[in-house]
Every structure is written in structure tokens, then in C-alpha cells.
Design a protein around this motif. Structure first.
Motif, mmCIF file in Angstrom:
data_model
loop_
_atom_site.group_PDB
_atom_site.id
_atom_site.type_symbol
_atom_site.label_atom_id
_atom_site.label_comp_id
_atom_site.label_asym_id
_atom_site.label_seq_id
_atom_site.Cartn_x
_atom_site.Cartn_y
_atom_site.Cartn_z
ATOM 1 N N VAL A 75 0.839 -1.200 0.000
ATOM 2 C CA VAL A 75 0.000 0.000 0.000
ATOM 3 C C VAL A 75 0.875 1.252 0.000
ATOM 4 N N LEU A 76 0.683 2.091 -1.014
ATOM 5 C CA LEU A 76 1.394 3.367 -1.062
ATOM 6 C C LEU A 76 0.704 4.412 -0.200
ATOM 7 N N ALA A 77 -0.634 4.402 -0.217
ATOM 8 C CA ALA A 77 -1.403 5.355 0.574
ATOM 9 C C ALA A 77 -2.862 4.932 0.582
ATOM 10 N N THR A 78 -3.610 5.455 1.543
ATOM 11 C CA THR A 78 -5.053 5.202 1.637
ATOM 12 C C THR A 78 -5.764 6.544 1.759
ATOM 13 N N PRO A 79 -6.019 7.213 0.640
ATOM 14 C CA PRO A 79 -6.692 8.528 0.697
ATOM 15 C C PRO A 79 -8.114 8.382 1.232
ATOM 16 N N PHE A 80 -8.519 9.282 2.094
ATOM 17 C CA PHE A 80 -9.887 9.243 2.600
ATOM 18 C C PHE A 80 -10.262 10.584 3.197
ATOM 19 N N ASN A 81 -11.565 10.878 3.186
ATOM 20 C CA ASN A 81 -12.052 11.980 4.004
ATOM 21 C C ASN A 81 -12.676 11.433 5.272
ATOM 22 N N GLN A 82 -12.949 10.120 5.275
ATOM 23 C CA GLN A 82 -13.366 9.409 6.483
ATOM 24 C C GLN A 82 -12.601 8.094 6.528
ATOM 25 N N ASN A 83 -11.862 7.899 7.616
ATOM 26 C CA ASN A 83 -11.077 6.680 7.752
ATOM 27 C C ASN A 83 -12.014 5.518 8.089
ATOM 28 N N ARG A 84 -12.499 4.868 7.038
ATOM 29 C CA ARG A 84 -13.467 3.774 7.221
ATOM 30 C C ARG A 84 -13.080 2.589 6.354
ATOM 31 N N ILE A 85 -13.207 1.406 6.909
ATOM 32 C CA ILE A 85 -13.008 0.161 6.168
ATOM 33 C C ILE A 85 -14.245 -0.697 6.414
ATOM 34 N N VAL A 86 -15.085 -0.827 5.421
ATOM 35 C CA VAL A 86 -16.334 -1.569 5.580
ATOM 36 C C VAL A 86 -16.049 -3.070 5.617
ATOM 37 N N VAL A 87 -16.613 -3.754 6.615
ATOM 38 C CA VAL A 87 -16.443 -5.200 6.741
ATOM 39 C C VAL A 87 -17.818 -5.856 6.851
ATOM 40 N N PRO A 88 -17.950 -7.094 6.406
ATOM 41 C CA PRO A 88 -19.245 -7.790 6.524
ATOM 42 C C PRO A 88 -19.559 -8.129 7.979
ATOM 43 N N PHE A 89 -20.819 -8.414 8.235
ATOM 44 C CA PHE A 89 -21.288 -8.712 9.590
ATOM 45 C C PHE A 89 -20.532 -9.886 10.204
ATOM 46 N N SER A 90 -20.173 -10.834 9.363
ATOM 47 C CA SER A 90 -19.469 -12.024 9.844
ATOM 48 C C SER A 90 -18.059 -11.720 10.322
ATOM 49 N N LYS A 91 -17.522 -10.540 9.935
ATOM 50 C CA LYS A 91 -16.164 -10.164 10.321
ATOM 51 C C LYS A 91 -16.155 -9.213 11.524
ATOM 52 N N ILE A 92 -17.267 -9.147 12.235
ATOM 53 C CA ILE A 92 -17.345 -8.347 13.458
ATOM 54 C C ILE A 92 -17.613 -9.303 14.623
ATOM 55 N N SER A 93 -16.842 -9.174 15.687
ATOM 56 C CA SER A 93 -16.967 -10.118 16.800
ATOM 57 C C SER A 93 -18.342 -10.033 17.457
ATOM 58 N N THR A 94 -18.798 -11.162 17.985
ATOM 59 C CA THR A 94 -20.077 -11.212 18.697
ATOM 60 C C THR A 94 -20.057 -10.283 19.899
ATOM 61 N N ASN A 95 -18.904 -10.182 20.556
ATOM 62 C CA ASN A 95 -18.768 -9.255 21.690
ATOM 63 C C ASN A 95 -19.155 -7.842 21.285
ATOM 64 N N MET A 96 -18.677 -7.428 20.115
ATOM 65 C CA MET A 96 -18.925 -6.064 19.666
ATOM 66 C C MET A 96 -20.403 -5.860 19.339
ATOM 67 N N LYS A 97 -21.002 -6.812 18.695
ATOM 68 C CA LYS A 97 -22.427 -6.712 18.350
ATOM 69 C C LYS A 97 -23.273 -6.583 19.616
ATOM 70 N N HIS A 98 -22.987 -7.443 20.589
ATOM 71 C CA HIS A 98 -23.750 -7.422 21.835
ATOM 72 C C HIS A 98 -23.555 -6.112 22.592
ATOM 73 N N ALA A 99 -22.301 -5.637 22.644
ATOM 74 C CA ALA A 99 -22.001 -4.421 23.398
ATOM 75 C C ALA A 99 -22.731 -3.218 22.819
ATOM 76 N N GLN A 100 -22.743 -3.103 21.488
ATOM 77 C CA GLN A 100 -23.383 -1.951 20.878
ATOM 78 C C GLN A 100 -24.894 -1.968 21.086
ATOM 79 N N VAL A 101 -25.508 -3.146 20.976
ATOM 80 C CA VAL A 101 -26.953 -3.266 21.197
ATOM 81 C C VAL A 101 -27.294 -2.978 22.659
ATOM 82 N N ALA A 102 -26.454 -3.464 23.564
ATOM 83 C CA ALA A 102 -26.727 -3.305 24.994
ATOM 84 C C ALA A 102 -26.776 -1.847 25.403
ATOM 85 N N ILE A 103 -25.895 -1.042 24.867
ATOM 86 C CA ILE A 103 -25.817 0.349 25.304
ATOM 87 C C ILE A 103 -26.699 1.282 24.475
ATOM 88 N N GLU A 104 -27.025 0.901 23.254
ATOM 89 C CA GLU A 104 -27.782 1.792 22.377
ATOM 90 C C GLU A 104 -29.272 1.446 22.297
#
Length: 787
Positions: A75-104
Motif C-alpha cells: 500500500v502506497l497510501a489510503t486517501p480518505f475523508n473518512q477513515n473507514r473500512i467496511v467489513v461484513p457482519f461475519s467479520k465483526i466479533s459477537t462481543n462487539m455486536k452485543h455491546a453496541q446493542v446493549a448500550i444503544e
């Protein structure tokens, strides 16, 4: 004051509930009119308004960083105006899913767009306690943030502010619209899809948008690897990302994390033991947080900015440069470049070995490699470090592809040769050295060309004279030289005679056809000096690409740094301005290569036969030395690559005379054969190491078979000044006699072509001390030399 504040919050919640009730058909809005007082009339009017509102809302692709890749996938560079890397639902830990639902939104999986229980609970909390609990569902929050995000990406800051505004009737109507969008989302997408969109959308502070970027920023891991305390910490940041950045507010972030863990325990997502253990865990932040991977921070900053500049010309990315830049910074593009880091490192190494960074002479140097037959720019480098602050050894300017360019001297002679061959001239055609009938400013014998020699648009005015000398010792006037010998030894007056006979405008047409233009993209000067001896300023990449056209057998391809562009979904986008076309025949290209091989092989030539490539690779090229050695060049090629090397001063041109570089003292003027050519040879040897030996096509149309790569070690050359050897006299010579009377001479202010006399003595050994200098003179002296 506290009571008034709580009542205000209650009324806001009631208003939201009324609107939602109408939308869902749950109750009649008028039942709530007494509770909201004067706002009731607005609510009555809002019923029809709500029903008339558009309800379609799609989960549009999110703005995410693009990637600029080198040829090896790095990688030479990653230009962005928002530092975001979209990942599928399967690539997000269950801990994270539960934590976000619990607080929001703890009942996220149980309700629709509206959570009536949550609303009544929030009303009770706000009335009977000091808290201010919200009632928006996670889906409603997603809609609000998505609208805000879209406005930001389009540059509509006013719309972005309105998307999160809670004040006034306008804010109330906006909330109605967002509510209806939430209903639409719940009908179109599953809960997992909505949660996935939310986790990839929201801001987690620290310039990290979405959970993947946040996981990398704070912990140096992927979202799929987030453990329980890490997930709870990230989920807690969303509420106040500006205040809860753990790098700047570790205490606040930890306290909020522990609140999230408590919520998860209350909702039976984790055990009490897990909660306590996680609450007592240290944050453990990434000691090396991800920095903005912009071009400025790239190891190869100059090439990276070249890529971005080129992308701004691509219609597939938008109608205007501004739109194209916005697509680059938010479209999640994958830009595959032709950049070869190994070749770039070789360029940097070999240039700096002879022209060190920040040298006391203030001399700059750069090199660029282009692939024949494609126009792909494979590598570039220079002896400075990228910096927005200009200083010794630093520069924000790319010497190879942008800026005003540099006078290219006798490297221009290739275009006169090509024009001659296209007109049926033989490489062995004899041309006579013109008489010496004038004297240059430096006192050298010269020939004065006039309007009779160069009439018309690309010529001299009536009464004007172009006084042009040759290099010392001077070839005898009246001698007949072949085009091949004149090229090897770079005889100026013979080439001026050639251009005169061919027509200066015709030679200029050839030069333009090969893509050579001034540093700002305009046509080069139409003066005889510019056309014949390269006194206009051009960029190394254009010159390297012109020579690459000959190397390819006559196929011109516009120089470009990008192989392909894919959008965020993996679809290939069309590239513009990359198509190749034949501009000279294979025979003319083969004849040209044969002639310019002599520059390297002829011991009488300007490189004195000292820069032959390792393994006896077949190569061709040309030296170029401007007035007072203000700019020196070597441009040459094999069938695989073409390389241009430039040495000079990037700012105001200055003479290079009696200079010391890398411990070597160059006595007198520094010629291209002394410095630029050896750098070129070492770059070519390194770049071609391990590749098979390829041969040029012969003028008869045959091409010898390739040979295996040589196993000999890479050798370097010393910088000895060239020695001039005139051919044997073949005709009556004419002695030089200065003109008896003073005549008006044509000397263009920055496009003349005289050179100072060159010493025939070998340079002093490196141990010799150079004379004391007061600094090189500015480029205001004699007209250019062009060896």
C-alpha cells in the motif's frame, strides 16, 4: 431550571411518540393534544405531512478509504475523508455486536422502528429522575447518522447540521421524516443488516469511522478479534466520540466502558464474573496508532502525488477534478499502479551515491523509468525528501513529472534523426560541417545560421543570426560526417544543418508527436535552438516516454502510473488517455536504435564507451548538456525499460563547474557523460538484474533471440570526462577566420546553444582540493552547449 429542562425533554419525547403513533396507526394523535399544548396544532398539520412524506430509504454504500497499491501489492497510501473500512457482519466479533446493542438499544431485536416501551421508560426516567434518557431506536439513529454522513460527503455542511438538529418546528418535521425512513428500513432489511450498517457507519473518535477502523486505531487488531472489554470500550465511545477518545481521556473512556459492561450483564449477555473481570482489565491501547496514511506520509510521496494528480483527469471518477477527488477519498477505490518499489529504491540509491541529498553544492537529481509499449511509469526517485517546507535536501516538488521542467540539450537530437529517417535518409548519409564564419560569446569558432537557413514560422527573422559553435576540439569545417557519427559525437552544427534541410517545423512536429511538451503542458518553443538542441524545458517523464516509444518499435503510449481502478464493489472503471498508437514504422524505430547505440559503444562519442550495460545488454541513448552544464541528462533504453536521468538545479539554473559531489571533484564543467550517464548505467544494471537480455529489432525486420540473464556481478563506472576524436579528414578543410565586420547575431534570451570550452585533461584525483569558490554563477552567461 432542572424541572423545566426535564419537562422540555418529556415534551420532545411525547412529540416524537405522537408522530410515530400516527405513522404506525397505533392511536389517534388528537388524544395527546392536551399534553403538548400549543404544539398540538402543528401535530394536526403534521399528520397529513407525515403521510405525504417519501418513505423510501436505502442503505447506500458508505464512504470509505481508497487504496493506492504498488505493483507488488503493498500500500502506497489510503486517501480518505473518512477513515473507514467496511467489513461484513461475519467479520465483526459477537462481543462487539452485543455491546453496541446493549448500550444503544437493548430491545433492538424485539421492536420495530419505534420502541413504545422504551419511549415510556424514557419519559418516566426524565420526569422522576435527574437523567435525560433518549428514546430513539438504533434504526432511527442509523437513519439520522446516514443522512448526516451523506450530506458531509457531498460537501453540504448546512444539511449535515440540520440532520442532527432537535430545535424548532423544522427539527420536528425532520424527525418525522427520519422516523418514516426508519419504518422503511425495518421493512426492507433484517435486524442483522441494520446493525451491520450501523457498526460500519458510526464515528468512534480518533478519526476512525466504523468498527474496523476503530479496532485497528485503538487496538491494532481487526473487528473480528475484539474481545469483551475492547468491544465495550468502543461501544461506549459512540455516545460522545469527541470526549471519550481513550488516547486523550482514558479515565472517561474506562468509566463508560464499565457502564456498557454493566448493561450487558443486566441483559444477561455476560456473567457477573465476566463483567467484573472485564471491568478490572486495563485498556491496553495500541502503542502505535494508525496514522493518516496520506501521500505526505508515504515512503514514496512523490509518486503517490503523481498518481492522485493523474486520477483527477479521469472522467470515470467524476465530471470535475473536485468530484474526482471526492470519489477518490470516499469511494473505497482500489487503484493498482505500475509502481515498482525495488526499481524506485535503485533509482534513489544510485542518484544519491553520486549526487547526495542536501549536498553543499545545492545540486539536485532525479530519474524515472517508463515501460516501452505501455507508457506505464514503473518508478521514479530524486535526491530529496518530501516536505511541504522547502529546505536543504527537502522539497515538495516532483522533479520528474511536474513543474517547469528543464532544458534537455542534445537529447533532442533524436527527433531530428527520426525525421530524417522518415524522409528516406540513410543512417550513413553524409553531411558536411559548415564553415566557421562567426565567433561565440565564449570565443569559440562557430557558424552563423540565418533566415536563409531557417525561414518561416519555425525559423529566424530577416537580419537575425544564430551563432552556433561545436565542442572543443572543433571538427574541421568541410568534413563529411555520417548521421551515426554525428550523433555519437553530438556535432551541433551538423544537426542544425540537418534541421535546416528537413524543415524546422517538420522536426518540431515529430517532437510534438512523441509527446514532448514544456513542463506546463504547452508546446515547446518553435525557435531553431529549441527544436534542434533542446533549449526548452521538458520533464524527465515525457522525455523517457519519448525514448520508450522508439524502444517499443514505434508505438506511442501516453505516460501514466495506473494499471486499473476498481470501485468499492470490485467493478473495473474505464481508464482515459492510455491508448497506444503507432507513430513511426518499425523500420525507422530499428534504424534509430541502431544509430543511438553508437552513443554508448563509440569510444569517440560523448560517453567514450564507458557506460556499456552489464552482460553486454543492447542499449541506446543520448547525452544532453546545457549551457554551462546548468542541466545535464542521459536518456536511454533497452527493449524492456527506458530511463531518463537529470542533474541540475531545480530552482534558478546555475552552472555546474568545479564542483565536489560525494567526495569526487569535477574539474571544469560537468558534462552529461561524466555524471548523468554513469548514474543511468547503474540504475539500468540494477533494474534489469535477473531479467533476460532482449535485443532490438534490426532494420531488416529480424530480431535476435533473447539470451538468459547474465550471472556477472553488477559493476559501476567512474566518471571520466569524454575525449573528442574527430574522424579522419575526407574533404578539403576550411580554416576558421573571424568575420571582418561586426554583424547582428540572433541570441534568444534563454534558448541559445553555445557551450563553454571543455577541458581535455583528466579530472584531478578525488584527493585534490578544489579551488575556493564564491558560489556558482547564475544562468545568465553564454548560450547553451548541447553535448
Amino acid at each position: 431550571m432542572r424541572v423545566a429542562s426535564r419537562l422540555s425533554a418529556v415534551f420532545s419525547l411525547l412529540g416524537a411518540f405522537v408522530a410515530t403513533a400516527v405513522a404506525m396507526g397505533l392511536i389517534v394523535a388528537c388524544l395527546f393534544l392536551p399534553a403538548i399544548g400549543a404544539a398540538g396544532q402543528a401535530t394536526n398539520g403534521g399528520v397529513k405531512l407525515f403521510n405525504d412524506m417519501p418513505g423510501s430509504f436505502a442503505m447506500n454504500p458508505l464512504a470509505q478509504q481508497s487504496r493506492i497499491l504498488a505493483s507488488d501489492g503493498s500500500v502506497l497510501a489510503t486517501p480518505f475523508n473518512q477513515n473507514r473500512i467496511v467489513v461484513p457482519f461475519s467479520k465483526i466479533s459477537t462481543n462487539m455486536k452485543h455491546a453496541q446493542v446493549a448500550i444503544e438499544d437493548e430491545r433492538f431485536y424485539e421492536h420495530g422502528a419505534l420502541d413504545s416501551k422504551g419511549l415510556f421508560r424514557a419519559i418516566g426516567s426524565n420526569v422522576f429522575s435527574n437523567g435525560t434518557q433518549g428514546a430513539s431506536t438504533l434504526t432511527q439513529q442509523y437513519v439520522k447518522i446516514a443522512i448526516q454522513n451523506e450530506a458531509i460527503n457531498s460537501g453540504n455542511t448546512a444539511k449535515a447540521k440540520k440532520a442532527v438538529s432537535r430545535t424548532g418546528m423544522e427539527g420536528y418535521v425532520r424527525k418525522l421524516q427520519q422516523l418514516k425512513y426508519a419504518v422503511s428500513l425495518e421493512q426492507k432489511y433484517t435486524k442483522d443488516q441494520i446493525l451491520d450498517g450501523y457498526l460500519n457507519l458510526v464515528y468512534y473518535g480518533g478519526q476512525a469511522y466504523g468498527v474496523e477502523a476503530a479496532a485497528r486505531q485503538y487496538f491494532g487488531i481487526h473487528a473480528s478479534e475484539l474481545n469483551l472489554p475492547q468491544s465495550a470500550l468502543l461501544a461506549g465511545i459512540v455516545n460522545e466520540p469527541g470526549n471519550l477518545d481513550p488516547f486523550t481521556n482514558a479515565k472517561g473512556a474506562t468509566e463508560r466502558r464499565n457502564v456498557v459492561l454493566g448493561k450487558m450483564y443486566q441483559q444477561k449477555m455476560i456473567t457477573r464474573e465476566q463483567m467484573i473481570k472485564a471491568q478490572n482489565t486495563k485498556i491496553g491501547l495500541n502503542p502505535h496508532p494508525v496514522k493518516s496514511n496520506s501521500c505526505a506520509n508515504s515512503k514514496y510521496a512523490y509518486f503517490c502525488y503523481y498518481v492522485i494528480s493523474w486520477l483527477q483527469t479521469q472522467p470515470a471518477l467524476g465530471k470535475t477534478p473536485k468530484e474526482r477527488m471526492a470519489t477518490l477519498e470516499s469511494g473505497g477505490l482500489t487503484i493498482q499502479t505500475s509502481f515498482n518499489p525495488k526499481m524506485a529504491n535503485i533509482i534513489d540509491k544510485q542518484i544519491r551515491a553520486k549526487v547526495p541529498q542536501g549536498n553543499k553544492e545545492g545540486i539536485d537529481s532525479a530519474g524515472v523509468i517508463v515501460q516501452p509499449g505501455t507508457g506505464l511509469v514503473l518508478a521514479s526517485g530524486q535526491n530529496t525528501k518530501y516536505s511541504n517546507t522547502e529546505g536543504k535536501g527537502t522539497s515538495a516538488s516532483d522533479f520528474t513529472v511536474s513543474g517547469r521542467g528543464y532544458a534537455y540539450g542534445s537529447t533532442a537530437k533524436i527527433f531530428a534523426v527520426i525525421t530524417a529517417l522518415e524522409n528516406g535518409w540513410s543512417p550513413e548519409k553524409k553531411i558536411q560541417v559548415p564553415v566557421y564564419n562567426a565567433e561565440s560569446k565564449a570565443g569559440a569558432p562557430a557558424h552563423a545560421f540565418t533566415h536563409d537557413d531557417f525561414p518561416g514560422r519555425c525559423g529566424l527573422g530577416r537580419g537575425e543570426k544564430w551563432v552556433l559553435p561545436n565542442d572543443k576540439p572543433y571538427p574541421q569545417a568541410g568534413q563529411d560526417w555520417s548521421i551515426t557519427d554525428a550523433t555519437a559525437q553530438s556535432v551541433n552544427t551538423i544537426f542544425a544543418t540537418m534541421v535546416s534541410k528537413l524543415g524546422a517545423c517538420n522536426v518540431m512536429k515529430t517532437t510534438t508527436k512523441f509527446g514532448v511538451k514544456d513542463g506546463y503542458g504547452s508546446t515547446i518553443s518553435s525557435s531553431p535552438a529549441s527544436i534542434t538542441l533542446g533549449t526548452s524545458n521538458v520533464t524527465p517523464v515525457d522525455l523517457a516516454n519519448a525514448y520508450a516509444t522508439v524502444a517499443s518499435g514505434g508505438m506511442y503510449c501516453p505516460p501514466h502510473p495506473v494499471v486499473s481502478i476498481k470501485d468499492g464493489s470490485g467493478k473495473k472503471l474505464n481508464l482515459s488517455g492510455t491508448k497506444c498508437k503507432r507513430i513511426i514504422s518499425k523500420k525507422v524505430a530499428a534504424q534509430t536504435s541502431k544509430i543511438f547505440e553508437s552513443v554508448l559503444t563509440d569510444p569517440k562519442g560523448t560517453t567514450h564507451g564507458d557506460i556499456l550495460l552489464a552482460g553486454d545488454r543492447q542499449a541506446a541513448g543520448k547525452t544532453g548538456t546545457e549551457d554551462g552544464s546548468a542541466n545535464i541528462w542521459f536518456v536511454g533504453y533497452t527493449p524492456q525499460i527506458a530511463t531518463a536521468v537529470w542533474v541540475g538545479h531545480h530552482g534558478t539554473p546555475e552552472y555546474m563547474k568545479d564542483v565536489t559531489l560525494a567526495g569526487h571533484y569535477y574539474k571544469g564543467y560537468v558534462f552529461a557523460g561524466d555524471l548523468a550517464a554513469p548514474i543511468w548505467k547503474n540504475i539500468m544494471d540494477g533494474a534489469l538484474k535477473g531479467q533476460p537480455i532482449k535485443h532490438f529489432m534490426k532494420p531488416d525486420g529480424t530480431t535476435p533471440k533473447d539470451s538468459p540473464s547474465p550471472k556477472t556481478s553488477e559493476k559501476t563506472t567512474t566518471s571520466n570526462p569524454p575525449t573528442y576524436y574527430p574522424p579522419p579528414a575526407t574533404s578539403t578543410t576550411q580554416a576558421y577566420t573571424p568575420p571582418a565586420t561586426t554583424t547582428r547575431t540572433y541570441v534568444p534570451p534563454s534558448t541559445t546553444t553555445t557551450q563553454p570550452p571543455k577541458t581535455t585533461q583528466p579530472p584531478a584525483p578525488t584527493t585534490t582540493q578544489p579551488p575556493t569558490k564564491t558560489g556558482p554563477p547564475k544562468h545568465t552567461g553564454p548560450p547553451p552547449k548541447t553535448k
